[in-house]
Scaffold this motif. Structure first.
Motif, PDB file in Angstrom:
ATOM      1  N   ASP A   6      30.560  43.293  31.863  1.00 47.49           N
ATOM      2  CA  ASP A   6      30.536  41.826  31.765  1.00 47.49           C
ATOM      3  C   ASP A   6      30.963  41.326  30.385  1.00 47.49           C
ATOM      4  O   ASP A   6      30.674  40.203  30.014  1.00 47.49           O
ATOM      5  CB  ASP A   6      29.155  41.293  32.126  1.00 47.49           C
ATOM      6  N   THR A   7      31.679  42.173  29.635  1.00 55.20           N
ATOM      7  CA  THR A   7      32.159  41.770  28.316  1.00 55.20           C
ATOM      8  C   THR A   7      33.626  42.141  28.136  1.00 55.20           C
ATOM      9  O   THR A   7      34.173  42.958  28.876  1.00 55.20           O
ATOM     10  CB  THR A   7      31.358  42.452  27.177  1.00 55.20           C
ATOM     11  N   THR A  49      46.357  41.329   9.319  1.00 53.62           N
ATOM     12  CA  THR A  49      46.109  40.171  10.175  1.00 53.62           C
ATOM     13  C   THR A  49      46.383  40.576  11.612  1.00 53.62           C
ATOM     14  O   THR A  49      47.395  41.203  11.904  1.00 53.62           O
ATOM     15  CB  THR A  49      47.020  38.982   9.798  1.00 53.62           C
ATOM     16  N   HIS A  50      45.446  40.217  12.490  1.00 57.60           N
ATOM     17  CA  HIS A  50      45.636  40.470  13.916  1.00 57.60           C
ATOM     18  C   HIS A  50      45.079  39.279  14.672  1.00 57.60           C
ATOM     19  O   HIS A  50      43.965  38.833  14.414  1.00 57.60           O
ATOM     20  CB  HIS A  50      44.919  41.749  14.352  1.00 57.60           C
ATOM     21  N   LYS A  51      45.866  38.740  15.587  1.00 54.48           N
ATOM     22  CA  LYS A  51      45.438  37.604  16.395  1.00 54.48           C
ATOM     23  C   LYS A  51      45.642  37.966  17.855  1.00 54.48           C
ATOM     24  O   LYS A  51      46.681  38.520  18.219  1.00 54.48           O
ATOM     25  CB  LYS A  51      46.265  36.369  16.036  1.00 54.48           C
ATOM     26  N   CYS A  52      44.641  37.680  18.676  1.00 55.19           N
ATOM     27  CA  CYS A  52      44.801  37.957  20.103  1.00 55.19           C
ATOM     28  C   CYS A  52      44.185  36.832  20.936  1.00 55.19           C
ATOM     29  O   CYS A  52      43.264  36.157  20.509  1.00 55.19           O
ATOM     30  CB  CYS A  52      44.216  39.311  20.481  1.00 55.19           C
ATOM     31  N   GLN A  53      44.747  36.656  22.115  1.00 54.56           N
ATOM     32  CA  GLN A  53      44.295  35.646  23.068  1.00 54.56           C
ATOM     33  C   GLN A  53      43.188  36.258  23.921  1.00 54.56           C
ATOM     34  O   GLN A  53      43.340  37.362  24.446  1.00 54.56           O
ATOM     35  CB  GLN A  53      45.468  35.232  23.967  1.00 54.56           C
ATOM     36  N   LEU A  54      42.076  35.553  24.051  1.00 53.34           N
ATOM     37  CA  LEU A  54      40.993  36.002  24.925  1.00 53.34           C
ATOM     38  C   LEU A  54      41.229  35.465  26.330  1.00 53.34           C
ATOM     39  O   LEU A  54      41.809  34.391  26.498  1.00 53.34           O
ATOM     40  CB  LEU A  54      39.648  35.486  24.407  1.00 53.34           C
ATOM     41  N   PRO A  55      40.775  36.190  27.346  1.00 50.58           N
ATOM     42  CA  PRO A  55      40.897  35.673  28.714  1.00 50.58           C
ATOM     43  C   PRO A  55      40.139  34.345  28.864  1.00 50.58           C
ATOM     44  O   PRO A  55      39.199  34.065  28.121  1.00 50.58           O
ATOM     45  CB  PRO A  55      40.251  36.778  29.559  1.00 50.58           C
ATOM     46  N   GLU A  56      40.545  33.555  29.836  1.00 46.96           N
ATOM     47  CA  GLU A  56      39.965  32.227  30.014  1.00 46.96           C
ATOM     48  C   GLU A  56      38.506  32.246  30.465  1.00 46.96           C
ATOM     49  O   GLU A  56      37.808  31.256  30.293  1.00 46.96           O
ATOM     50  CB  GLU A  56      40.801  31.420  31.004  1.00 46.96           C
ATOM     51  N   ASP A  57      38.032  33.366  31.031  1.00 40.45           N
ATOM     52  CA  ASP A  57      36.650  33.398  31.534  1.00 40.45           C
ATOM     53  C   ASP A  57      35.649  33.899  30.486  1.00 40.45           C
ATOM     54  O   ASP A  57      34.590  34.404  30.816  1.00 40.45           O
ATOM     55  CB  ASP A  57      36.551  34.236  32.810  1.00 40.45           C
ATOM     56  N   THR A  58      35.958  33.727  29.199  1.00 38.07           N
ATOM     57  CA  THR A  58      35.033  34.147  28.150  1.00 38.07           C
ATOM     58  C   THR A  58      34.145  32.988  27.716  1.00 38.07           C
ATOM     59  O   THR A  58      34.502  31.821  27.852  1.00 38.07           O
ATOM     60  CB  THR A  58      35.781  34.672  26.905  1.00 38.07           C
ATOM     61  N   ASP A  59      32.977  33.338  27.197  1.00 37.59           N
ATOM     62  CA  ASP A  59      32.056  32.357  26.629  1.00 37.59           C
ATOM     63  C   ASP A  59      32.312  32.315  25.125  1.00 37.59           C
ATOM     64  O   ASP A  59      31.944  33.245  24.407  1.00 37.59           O
ATOM     65  CB  ASP A  59      30.613  32.777  26.923  1.00 37.59           C
ATOM     66  N   PRO A  60      32.934  31.258  24.611  1.00 32.48           N
ATOM     67  CA  PRO A  60      33.323  31.222  23.194  1.00 32.48           C
ATOM     68  C   PRO A  60      32.134  31.268  22.229  1.00 32.48           C
ATOM     69  O   PRO A  60      32.293  31.629  21.071  1.00 32.48           O
ATOM     70  CB  PRO A  60      34.098  29.916  23.054  1.00 32.48           C
ATOM     71  N   GLN A  78      31.231  37.807  25.720  1.00 31.87           N
ATOM     72  CA  GLN A  78      30.684  37.826  27.075  1.00 31.87           C
ATOM     73  C   GLN A  78      31.617  37.103  28.047  1.00 31.87           C
ATOM     74  O   GLN A  78      32.230  36.097  27.692  1.00 31.87           O
ATOM     75  CB  GLN A  78      29.318  37.124  27.110  1.00 31.87           C
ATOM     76  N   ARG A  79      31.673  37.626  29.267  1.00 28.14           N
ATOM     77  CA  ARG A  79      32.390  36.936  30.338  1.00 28.14           C
ATOM     78  C   ARG A  79      31.440  35.899  30.940  1.00 28.14           C
ATOM     79  O   ARG A  79      30.238  36.070  30.914  1.00 28.14           O
ATOM     80  CB  ARG A  79      32.804  37.924  31.419  1.00 28.14           C
ATOM     81  N   ARG A  80      32.000  34.814  31.469  1.00 22.09           N
ATOM     82  CA  ARG A  80      31.166  33.777  32.106  1.00 22.09           C
ATOM     83  C   ARG A  80      30.781  34.183  33.494  1.00 22.09           C
ATOM     84  O   ARG A  80      31.457  34.851  34.186  1.00 22.09           O
ATOM     85  CB  ARG A  80      31.897  32.459  32.169  1.00 22.09           C
TER      86      ARG A  80
END
Length: 80
Positions: A6-7, A49-60, A78-80
């Motif tokens: 779930d993460t 420097t490293h930048k990455c996009q998190l999936p949309e179903d994450t709890d910011p 955590q995933r929502r």
């Protein structure tokens, strides 16, 4: 970014930097890792420097970081 139950986890090798040199920020479903090693004369002698996009179903609000003794930074969300 890899899913683990779930993460989600982001892992980065920052072993060449000291913990105070490492900054992790989140904004708009992005995680950014920045680290700089500054020489005695004030010049930057190493940078990461490293930048990455998190999936949309994450709890910011659930972003957490841990630095292992080996210098691996593990960011967990955590995933929502």
């Amino acid at each position: 970014v890899r899913a683990q139950g779930d993460t989600y986890q982001v892992v980065a090798d920052v072993s060449q930097f000291e913990p105070p040199d490492i900054v992790v920020t989140t904004s708009n479903c992005h995680v950014t890792i920045q680290a700089e090693k500054v020489a005695a004369d004030g010049t930057v002698c190493d940078a990461f420097t490293h930048k990455c996009q998190l999936p949309e179903d994450t709890d910011p609000l659930s972003v957490s970081c841990a630095l292992t003794e080996a210098g691996t930074l593990v960011i967990t969300v955590q995933r929502r």
